[in-house]
Design an enzyme around this catalytic site. Structure first.
Site, PDB file in Angstrom:
ATOM      1  N   THR A  20      14.092  -5.789  -4.860  1.00 50.54           N
ATOM      2  CA  THR A  20      15.174  -6.301  -5.686  1.00 50.54           C
ATOM      3  C   THR A  20      16.223  -6.973  -4.808  1.00 50.54           C
ATOM      4  O   THR A  20      16.574  -6.462  -3.748  1.00 50.54           O
ATOM      5  CB  THR A  20      15.816  -5.151  -6.467  1.00 50.54           C
ATOM      6  N   ALA A  58       6.085  11.016   8.746  1.00 48.48           N
ATOM      7  CA  ALA A  58       7.466  10.845   8.289  1.00 48.48           C
ATOM      8  C   ALA A  58       8.454  10.883   9.440  1.00 48.48           C
ATOM      9  O   ALA A  58       9.489  10.212   9.411  1.00 48.48           O
ATOM     10  CB  ALA A  58       7.809  11.926   7.274  1.00 48.48           C
ATOM     11  N   GLY A 112       0.793  -1.223   0.000  1.00 47.51           N
ATOM     12  CA  GLY A 112       0.000   0.000   0.000  1.00 47.51           C
ATOM     13  C   GLY A 112       0.821   1.266   0.000  1.00 47.51           C
ATOM     14  O   GLY A 112       0.286   2.362   0.210  1.00 47.51           O
ATOM     15  N   ARG A 144      20.852  -6.002 -42.617  1.00 51.16           N
ATOM     16  CA  ARG A 144      19.526  -6.345 -43.105  1.00 51.16           C
ATOM     17  C   ARG A 144      19.223  -5.602 -44.404  1.00 51.16           C
ATOM     18  O   ARG A 144      19.419  -4.389 -44.488  1.00 51.16           O
ATOM     19  CB  ARG A 144      18.477  -5.977 -42.042  1.00 51.16           C
ATOM     20  N   GLU A 152       6.603  10.859 -12.839  1.00 49.44           N
ATOM     21  CA  GLU A 152       5.674  11.855 -12.311  1.00 49.44           C
ATOM     22  C   GLU A 152       6.172  12.429 -10.984  1.00 49.44           C
ATOM     23  O   GLU A 152       6.091  13.643 -10.742  1.00 49.44           O
ATOM     24  CB  GLU A 152       4.288  11.237 -12.138  1.00 49.44           C
ATOM     25  N   GLU A 197      21.300   7.112  -5.765  1.00 48.63           N
ATOM     26  CA  GLU A 197      20.400   6.108  -6.338  1.00 48.63           C
ATOM     27  C   GLU A 197      19.908   6.545  -7.713  1.00 48.63           C
ATOM     28  O   GLU A 197      19.930   5.769  -8.673  1.00 48.63           O
ATOM     29  CB  GLU A 197      19.208   5.890  -5.409  1.00 48.63           C
ATOM     30  N   ARG A 198      19.481   7.787  -7.823  1.00 51.23           N
ATOM     31  CA  ARG A 198      18.913   8.254  -9.089  1.00 51.23           C
ATOM     32  C   ARG A 198      19.983   8.488 -10.142  1.00 51.23           C
ATOM     33  O   ARG A 198      19.751   8.273 -11.334  1.00 51.23           O
ATOM     34  CB  ARG A 198      18.052   9.489  -8.828  1.00 51.23           C
ATOM     35  N   GLN A 209      11.637  -0.543 -33.519  1.00 55.89           N
ATOM     36  CA  GLN A 209      10.893  -0.264 -34.756  1.00 55.89           C
ATOM     37  C   GLN A 209      11.754  -0.522 -35.985  1.00 55.89           C
ATOM     38  O   GLN A 209      11.267  -1.033 -36.996  1.00 55.89           O
ATOM     39  CB  GLN A 209      10.403   1.180 -34.744  1.00 55.89           C
TER      40      GLN A 209
END
Length: 391
Positions: free
Chosen positions: A169, A189, A139, A279, A378, A253-254, A347
């Site tokens: 992970t 928090a 949640g 190809r 977001e 981390e980011r 593609q």
């Protein structure tokens, strides 16, 4: 009281040494990962022996101080491991390694007592103990203030932990989990506390290895805690200071996710360039068609522009100057770029791109999670916006 963090003795980055290290990383992955990767993808996880092999070759916790088992190398060396794993198409491995070496270990190094550092870090550097981060819950994903896992005083100086985590992970192999709990559920928090959680404790149980649309060999698990007694010695950082600690560790981390995004997009582009030159359609290599050439040019430009941003942010991080909004920008921009590039590359493979026997399909599927974990796109936009105009 936390022990003071030892001063880094790592030298400045030597470009020649970095490239030599990169060559060693590539050779290790080519010899020890590539021949088995397809099998591991089908099995849903890596063997624990891969971590000890990487540890023996100096590929785990690379920038950890030598006194804790690391190489004491500059931060950029650790990023090369992630970049090359991603570029070679092993994004699941890059994800697991990032959590182990570049998230869990730095939490313990930066926040831990000397007892905690000595207990976990040398074994993490050797691969004997695999690290995980226990944040997300059924949640509570992006909203970490909403976690329910509790750690309440047991009346004997320790704590009792109850609750569950999901999307973890390294969950199947983890020997230590940097675990986010509520020690005071009434204060939001401010009631969040981190622990170094030893998974051998009675009352802990691993759930199923979750089935995902990508990153198949990156074990992703549910974790359960049923009246687990834990010593106060395992509190990581300040009691009630967990949320602030999480914010402090987000830039690395980011940034690590941004490094993997650029490496992954680069690898997809390399494979696509090779394919379009081989190809043929209408008697000519499809690389000779204007649309193909322009698409490849767009992708290359996208990758290189974002590589420059990542290099700038890496330099800032090495100096201790990478702030949370900038880390959010580099995570947002690079992972969105990764999605564009891998989609454009697929593609150009046409119908073959949709076949799992072609590696580009894995690049495309694996890339999708990068815009979700570590903070969704977001959430990144909201973090950036708050730095500009407030709440």
């Amino acid at each position: 009281m936390n022990a003071p963090l030892p001063a880094s003795s790592a030298p400045a980055v030597d470009a020649a040494e970095l490239e030599l290290f990169r060559d060693n990383v590539i050779r290790f992955f080519a010899g020890n990962v590539e021949p088995h990767y397809e099998q591991w993808e089908k099995g849903g996880k890596f063997p624990a022996s891969l971590y000890t092999d990487m540890g023996a070759n100096g590929l785990l916790c690379v920038d950890m101080p030598e006194q804790y088992g690391g190489a004491g190398a500059p931060f950029e060396f650790s990023m090369v491991v992630l970049e090359e794993a991603a570029r070679m198409g092993f994004l699941a491995l890059a994800s697991n390694l990032s959590v182990h070496s570049d998230i869990a270990a730095p939490y313990i190094l930066h926040l831990g007592t000397e007892f905690q550092r000595q207990k976990y870090l040398p074994k993490m550097a050797s691969g004997e103990c695999i690290g995980a981060i226990g944040m997300s819950e059924p949640g509570a994903g992006s909203d970490l203030q909403g976690i329910k896992t509790s750690a309440l005083p047991d009346g004997e100086g320790g704590y009792v932990i109850n609750g569950s985590k999901t999307f973890i992970t390294n969950g199947q192999h983890a020997g230590v989990v940097v675990l986010a709990t509520k020690t005071d559920p009434k204060t939001g928090a401010k009631g969040t506390t981190l622990f170094t959680f030893d998974t051998s404790l009675p009352g802990f149980k691993r759930g199923r290895n979750l089935d995902k649309i990508g990153l198949h060999s990156a074990d992703t698990s549910e974790l359960f805690f049923d009246n687990v007694k834990i010593s106060a010695d395992e509190v990581l950082g300040r009691v009630g200071g967990g949320f602030g600690h999480l914010v402090d560790e987000l830039p690395r981390e980011r940034l690590a996710l941004a490094v993997t995004a650029v490496g992954h997009a680069q690898g997809a582009l390399e494979k696509t360039i090779k394919y379009t030159m081989e190809r043929k359609a209408f008697g000519n290599p499809i690389a000779s068609f204007q649309n193909t050439r322009f698409e490849l040019a767009k992708c290359k430009t996208d990758v290189e522009v974002h590589r420059a941003f990542v290099e700038k942010c890496s330099a800032q991080y090495a100096l201790g100057k990478l702030d949370v909004p900038t880390a959010a920008m580099v995570k947002l921009s690079t992972t969105e770029m990764e999605g564009r590039v891998t989609d454009a590359c697929l593609q150009l493979f046409g119908g073959y791109g949709y076949m799992t026997e072609y590696p580009i399909s894995r690049y495309w599927a694996d890339a999708r999670i990068q815009r979700i974990y570590g903070g969704t796109s977001e959430i990144m936009k909201e973090v950036i916006a708050r730095s500009l105009v407030g709440r």
